[in-house]
Design a protein around this motif. Structure first.
Motif, PDB file in Angstrom:
ATOM      1  N   THR A 106     -25.859   5.856 -19.068  1.00 26.60           N
ATOM      2  CA  THR A 106     -25.073   5.921 -20.302  1.00 26.60           C
ATOM      3  C   THR A 106     -24.884   4.540 -20.910  1.00 26.60           C
ATOM      4  O   THR A 106     -24.966   4.368 -22.133  1.00 26.60           O
ATOM      5  CB  THR A 106     -23.708   6.561 -20.012  1.00 26.60           C
ATOM      6  OG1 THR A 106     -23.911   7.882 -19.485  1.00 26.60           O
ATOM      7  CG2 THR A 106     -22.870   6.647 -21.267  1.00 26.60           C
ATOM      8  N   ASP A 142     -25.826  10.512 -23.934  1.00 27.84           N
ATOM      9  CA  ASP A 142     -25.437   9.902 -22.661  1.00 27.84           C
ATOM     10  C   ASP A 142     -26.102  10.657 -21.510  1.00 27.84           C
ATOM     11  O   ASP A 142     -26.944  11.540 -21.726  1.00 27.84           O
ATOM     12  CB  ASP A 142     -23.910   9.880 -22.515  1.00 27.84           C
ATOM     13  CG  ASP A 142     -23.300  11.285 -22.561  1.00 27.84           C
ATOM     14  OD1 ASP A 142     -24.048  12.274 -22.417  1.00 27.84           O
ATOM     15  OD2 ASP A 142     -22.078  11.402 -22.731  1.00 27.84           O
ATOM     16  N   LEU A 148     -23.516  10.189 -28.481  1.00 31.96           N
ATOM     17  CA  LEU A 148     -22.637   9.022 -28.535  1.00 31.96           C
ATOM     18  C   LEU A 148     -21.897   8.981 -29.866  1.00 31.96           C
ATOM     19  O   LEU A 148     -22.345   9.556 -30.858  1.00 31.96           O
ATOM     20  CB  LEU A 148     -23.453   7.736 -28.355  1.00 31.96           C
ATOM     21  CG  LEU A 148     -24.240   7.616 -27.043  1.00 31.96           C
ATOM     22  CD1 LEU A 148     -25.020   6.306 -27.023  1.00 31.96           C
ATOM     23  CD2 LEU A 148     -23.313   7.700 -25.839  1.00 31.96           C
ATOM     24  N   SER A 162     -19.063   7.083 -25.109  1.00 33.51           N
ATOM     25  CA  SER A 162     -19.529   8.345 -24.541  1.00 33.51           C
ATOM     26  C   SER A 162     -18.321   9.156 -24.106  1.00 33.51           C
ATOM     27  O   SER A 162     -17.344   8.590 -23.582  1.00 33.51           O
ATOM     28  CB  SER A 162     -20.453   8.091 -23.353  1.00 33.51           C
ATOM     29  OG  SER A 162     -20.582   9.241 -22.537  1.00 33.51           O
TER      30      SER A 162
END
Length: 225
Positions: A106, A142, A148, A162
């Motif tokens: 992420t 993510d 996002l 995220s």
């Protein structure tokens, strides 16, 4: 008149019976294996000793079988607890490693999404607003396949976030990162450098002025007639 024959001499018969103690092979084996399993193998062989001791309980004598049953039961329970704890430990390590990998993935996606915002900033000399910034990062996901989000914090800073594992924003598992407006920071840094350079130049000119004055020859002295 004839006499009756005398009776045969009395013979005493002695019967000796050897009575040996009864044995319980299963009970003995169960006791030995349970004891060895508990003391030497941390309960690994205890289940085998427990099974043999249970089988030995149906045949006398049952003393060793009972002792083997108790020792085998203790060893088996301890071994099961140890095995369960070790299994949970492995599961915990696996979950932690997976979570760390998801966070790293992420973070990389956030860093990649910031590149699009940086390109926009370099072209327009300003950060995009929330709507335009969200459009720029809309294609980035993510580790949990959630899009996002972009937010403009101020004229110099933006944030990409995220929603984390639960997919809900503004929760403790969110992953956020703020990026400063490097273009403005560089501009301010250049302005500060120019100001410092001007100051140093002025200081140099002021320092050169007294030196130039000191280089002038002193006035000639005149004597009265």
């Amino acid at each position: 008149m004839s006499q009756a024959p005398p009776p045969p001499p009395y013979q005493q018969r002695i019967i000796i019976q050897h009575v040996g103690g009864e044995s319980n092979g299963l009970g003995t084996a169960g006791f030995v294996i349970s004891l060895v399993g508990l003391l030497l193998t941390c309960g690994l062989l205890s289940p085998i000793g427990l099974i043999l001791s249970i089988a030995g309980l149906f045949k006398p004598p049952r003393g060793l079988a009972i002792a083997g049953f108790i020792i085998g039961l203790i060893g088996s329970v301890g071994f099961a607890a140890f095995g369960l704890g070790f299994l949970l430990l492995l599961i915990g390590f696996g979950a932690a490693a997976k979570a760390a990998g998801q966070v790293a993935q992420t973070t990389a996606a956030i860093q990649q999404a910031s590149s699009a915002v940086a390109a926009y900033r370099a072209e327009h000399k300003a950060l995009p607003d929330d709507a335009e910034g969200q459009r720029l990062v809309a294609g980035s996901l993510d580790a949990w396949k959630h899009p996002l989000t972009y937010q403009k914090v101020d004229d110099k800073t933006f944030e990409i976030a995220s929603a984390g594992l639960d997919g809900k924003p503004s929760t403790p598992d969110d992953i956020r990162r703020r990026f400063p407006n490097e273009a403005d920071d560089e501009g301010e840094g250049d302005a500060a450098d120019e100001k410092n350079a001007d100051g140093k130049k002025a200081d140099g000119e002021e320092a050169a002025a007294p030196k130039a004055a000191s280089d002038e020859p002193p006035p000639a002295k005149t004597t009265p007639p």
